[in-house]
Design a protein around this motif. Structure first.
Motif, PDB file in Angstrom:
ATOM      1  N   THR A 146       0.817  -1.208   0.000  1.00 24.67           N
ATOM      2  CA  THR A 146       0.000   0.000   0.000  1.00 24.67           C
ATOM      3  C   THR A 146       0.856   1.266   0.000  1.00 24.67           C
ATOM      4  N   VAL A 147       0.258   2.319  -0.513  1.00 26.53           N
ATOM      5  CA  VAL A 147       0.875   3.639  -0.538  1.00 26.53           C
ATOM      6  C   VAL A 147      -0.089   4.582   0.161  1.00 26.53           C
ATOM      7  N   LYS A 148       0.428   5.369   1.097  1.00 25.08           N
ATOM      8  CA  LYS A 148      -0.415   6.312   1.825  1.00 25.08           C
ATOM      9  C   LYS A 148      -0.540   7.610   1.031  1.00 25.08           C
ATOM     10  N   ILE A 149      -1.780   8.017   0.786  1.00 24.33           N
ATOM     11  CA  ILE A 149      -2.070   9.286   0.111  1.00 24.33           C
ATOM     12  C   ILE A 149      -2.552  10.254   1.189  1.00 24.33           C
ATOM     13  N   PRO A 150      -1.866  11.385   1.392  1.00 24.57           N
ATOM     14  CA  PRO A 150      -2.299  12.325   2.426  1.00 24.57           C
ATOM     15  C   PRO A 150      -3.574  13.059   2.013  1.00 24.57           C
ATOM     16  N   GLU A 151      -4.337  13.484   3.007  1.00 24.86           N
ATOM     17  CA  GLU A 151      -5.560  14.240   2.744  1.00 24.86           C
ATOM     18  C   GLU A 151      -5.204  15.605   2.169  1.00 24.86           C
ATOM     19  N   ARG A 152      -5.853  15.949   1.066  1.00 27.07           N
ATOM     20  CA  ARG A 152      -5.750  17.279   0.455  1.00 27.07           C
ATOM     21  C   ARG A 152      -7.184  17.731   0.195  1.00 27.07           C
ATOM     22  N   ARG A 153      -7.864  18.071   1.276  1.00 26.13           N
ATOM     23  CA  ARG A 153      -9.303  18.334   1.219  1.00 26.13           C
ATOM     24  C   ARG A 153      -9.619  19.605   0.455  1.00 26.13           C
ATOM     25  N   PHE A 154     -10.561  19.486  -0.476  1.00 21.69           N
ATOM     26  CA  PHE A 154     -11.016  20.641  -1.252  1.00 21.69           C
ATOM     27  C   PHE A 154     -12.520  20.825  -1.155  1.00 21.69           C
ATOM     28  N   ILE A 155     -13.277  19.786  -0.753  1.00 22.35           N
ATOM     29  CA  ILE A 155     -14.700  19.919  -0.473  1.00 22.35           C
ATOM     30  C   ILE A 155     -15.009  19.211   0.845  1.00 22.35           C
ATOM     31  N   GLY A 156     -16.089  19.624   1.491  1.00 25.33           N
ATOM     32  CA  GLY A 156     -16.473  18.982   2.743  1.00 25.33           C
ATOM     33  C   GLY A 156     -17.091  19.975   3.705  1.00 25.33           C
ATOM     34  N   THR A 157     -17.173  19.561   4.956  1.00 25.46           N
ATOM     35  CA  THR A 157     -17.757  20.419   5.989  1.00 25.46           C
ATOM     36  C   THR A 157     -16.702  20.750   7.029  1.00 25.46           C
ATOM     37  N   GLY A 158     -16.952  21.815   7.754  1.00 29.28           N
ATOM     38  CA  GLY A 158     -16.035  22.254   8.799  1.00 29.28           C
ATOM     39  C   GLY A 158     -16.525  23.557   9.382  1.00 29.28           C
ATOM     40  N   ARG A 159     -15.680  24.184  10.184  1.00 31.73           N
ATOM     41  CA  ARG A 159     -16.115  25.414  10.858  1.00 31.73           C
ATOM     42  C   ARG A 159     -16.432  26.524   9.870  1.00 31.73           C
ATOM     43  N   ASN A 160     -15.712  26.605   8.756  1.00 35.01           N
ATOM     44  CA  ASN A 160     -15.986  27.641   7.765  1.00 35.01           C
ATOM     45  C   ASN A 160     -17.299  27.395   7.030  1.00 35.01           C
ATOM     46  N   THR A 161     -17.572  26.150   6.703  1.00 33.48           N
ATOM     47  CA  THR A 161     -18.840  25.865   6.025  1.00 33.48           C
ATOM     48  C   THR A 161     -20.002  26.077   6.990  1.00 33.48           C
ATOM     49  N   ASP A 162     -19.816  25.703   8.248  1.00 38.45           N
ATOM     50  CA  ASP A 162     -20.869  25.938   9.250  1.00 38.45           C
ATOM     51  C   ASP A 162     -21.150  27.431   9.394  1.00 38.45           C
ATOM     52  N   ARG A 163     -20.100  28.236   9.395  1.00 33.35           N
ATOM     53  CA  ARG A 163     -20.262  29.692   9.501  1.00 33.35           C
ATOM     54  C   ARG A 163     -21.028  30.238   8.306  1.00 33.35           C
ATOM     55  N   ILE A 164     -20.688  29.799   7.107  1.00 30.52           N
ATOM     56  CA  ILE A 164     -21.359  30.259   5.888  1.00 30.52           C
ATOM     57  C   ILE A 164     -22.840  29.892   5.929  1.00 30.52           C
ATOM     58  N   ILE A 165     -23.132  28.664   6.319  1.00 36.34           N
ATOM     59  CA  ILE A 165     -24.533  28.225   6.409  1.00 36.34           C
ATOM     60  C   ILE A 165     -25.295  29.100   7.398  1.00 36.34           C
ATOM     61  N   ARG A 166     -24.698  29.313   8.550  1.00 33.76           N
ATOM     62  CA  ARG A 166     -25.359  30.119   9.594  1.00 33.76           C
ATOM     63  C   ARG A 166     -25.607  31.546   9.121  1.00 33.76           C
ATOM     64  N   GLU A 167     -24.605  32.184   8.546  1.00 37.93           N
ATOM     65  CA  GLU A 167     -24.733  33.571   8.097  1.00 37.93           C
ATOM     66  C   GLU A 167     -25.790  33.721   7.009  1.00 37.93           C
ATOM     67  N   ILE A 168     -25.765  32.845   6.027  1.00 37.99           N
ATOM     68  CA  ILE A 168     -26.724  32.931   4.924  1.00 37.99           C
ATOM     69  C   ILE A 168     -28.144  32.671   5.431  1.00 37.99           C
ATOM     70  N   THR A 169     -28.320  31.657   6.261  1.00 31.74           N
ATOM     71  CA  THR A 169     -29.649  31.326   6.777  1.00 31.74           C
ATOM     72  C   THR A 169     -30.192  32.457   7.645  1.00 31.74           C
ATOM     73  N   GLU A 170     -29.360  33.004   8.517  1.00 33.85           N
ATOM     74  CA  GLU A 170     -29.799  34.119   9.364  1.00 33.85           C
ATOM     75  C   GLU A 170     -30.200  35.321   8.524  1.00 33.85           C
ATOM     76  N   GLN A 171     -29.411  35.632   7.485  1.00 33.18           N
ATOM     77  CA  GLN A 171     -29.725  36.775   6.624  1.00 33.18           C
ATOM     78  C   GLN A 171     -31.044  36.559   5.885  1.00 33.18           C
ATOM     79  N   ASN A 172     -31.247  35.372   5.345  1.00 33.45           N
ATOM     80  CA  ASN A 172     -32.496  35.083   4.633  1.00 33.45           C
ATOM     81  C   ASN A 172     -33.692  35.095   5.584  1.00 33.45           C
ATOM     82  N   PHE A 173     -33.504  34.651   6.821  1.00 34.77           N
ATOM     83  CA  PHE A 173     -34.580  34.679   7.812  1.00 34.77           C
ATOM     84  C   PHE A 173     -34.921  36.126   8.180  1.00 34.77           C
ATOM     85  N   GLU A 174     -33.893  36.941   8.384  1.00 33.17           N
ATOM     86  CA  GLU A 174     -34.124  38.364   8.691  1.00 33.17           C
ATOM     87  C   GLU A 174     -34.853  39.056   7.542  1.00 33.17           C
ATOM     88  N   ASP A 175     -34.428  38.777   6.301  1.00 30.16           N
ATOM     89  CA  ASP A 175     -35.098  39.361   5.132  1.00 30.16           C
ATOM     90  C   ASP A 175     -36.562  38.940   5.073  1.00 30.16           C
TER      91      ASP A 175
END
Length: 185
Positions: A146-175
């Motif tokens: 086997t050969v180990k391939i290191p993670e080079r994440r380009f899509i997925g979830t995390g604190r930045n995606t959670d922040r984006i979801i929260r900000e957009i949802t809050e803005q649309n709810f306020e509107d």
């Protein structure tokens, strides 16, 4: 009101999040990192052609998104997308060994030599030497190892995606609340 709320807040939020994620996930290739997290690991040797996930741009262009039953789904037509995004191990095949033997032979023919037959000590030869070492090591691996391939994440979830979801949802709810005030009677 329920139909208005779903259409104006939930559906709109999903569409806005999709647009934002599409842009951010594409930008991850420029950043060579998942948002502001640590940069992707470098390759074992630098062949001067650029970052592994940016060489042809094929992986970057292959990332697609779609809305599916209230969710966003990201995919790629490239079979190697998942292993690069998540990291992991791959099994060495005869075909892989053949590829690396070919690359090794190709590299050996590119050295520059002095008149007396010795290899020059120039930058090009040093780079070729690093490639040659890598190709030889890969070509000599046993089939099934086997050969180990290191993670080079380009899509997925995390604190930045959670922040984006929260900000957009809050803005649309306020509107929505601005357009549809709740009146106590």
């Amino acid at each position: 009101m329920d139909g208005d709320f779903k259409k104006e807040v939930i559906d709109r939020s999903i569409e806005d999040i999709k647009v934002e994620f599409d842009e951010e996930f594409d930008r991850n290739f420029e950043r060579k990192a998942f948002f502001d997290e640590k940069e992707w690991p470098e390759r074992k040797f630098d062949d001067g052609v650029g970052s592994l996930l940016q060489r042809t741009g094929g992986l970057r262009r292959s990332v697609r998104s779609r809305k599916q039953r209230g969710e966003l789904v990201y995919s790629s037509s490239k079979p190697y997308a998942q292993i690069h995004n998540e990291g992991g191990e791959i099994r060495v095949t005869r075909k892989m060994k053949g590829y690396f033997w070919h690359k090794l032979k190709e590299t050996e023919g590119k050295y520059q030599y002095k008149k007396n037959g010795e290899k020059r000590g120039n930058k090009r030869n040093r780079e070729l030497s690093g490639k040659e070492e890598f190709y030889r090591a890969m070509a000599l691996k046993k089939v099934g190892s086997t050969v180990k391939i290191p993670e080079r994440r380009f899509i997925g979830t995390g604190r930045n995606t959670d922040r984006i979801i929260r900000e957009i949802t809050e803005q649309n709810f306020e509107d929505y609340l601005k357009r549809h005030p709740i009146i106590d009677k």
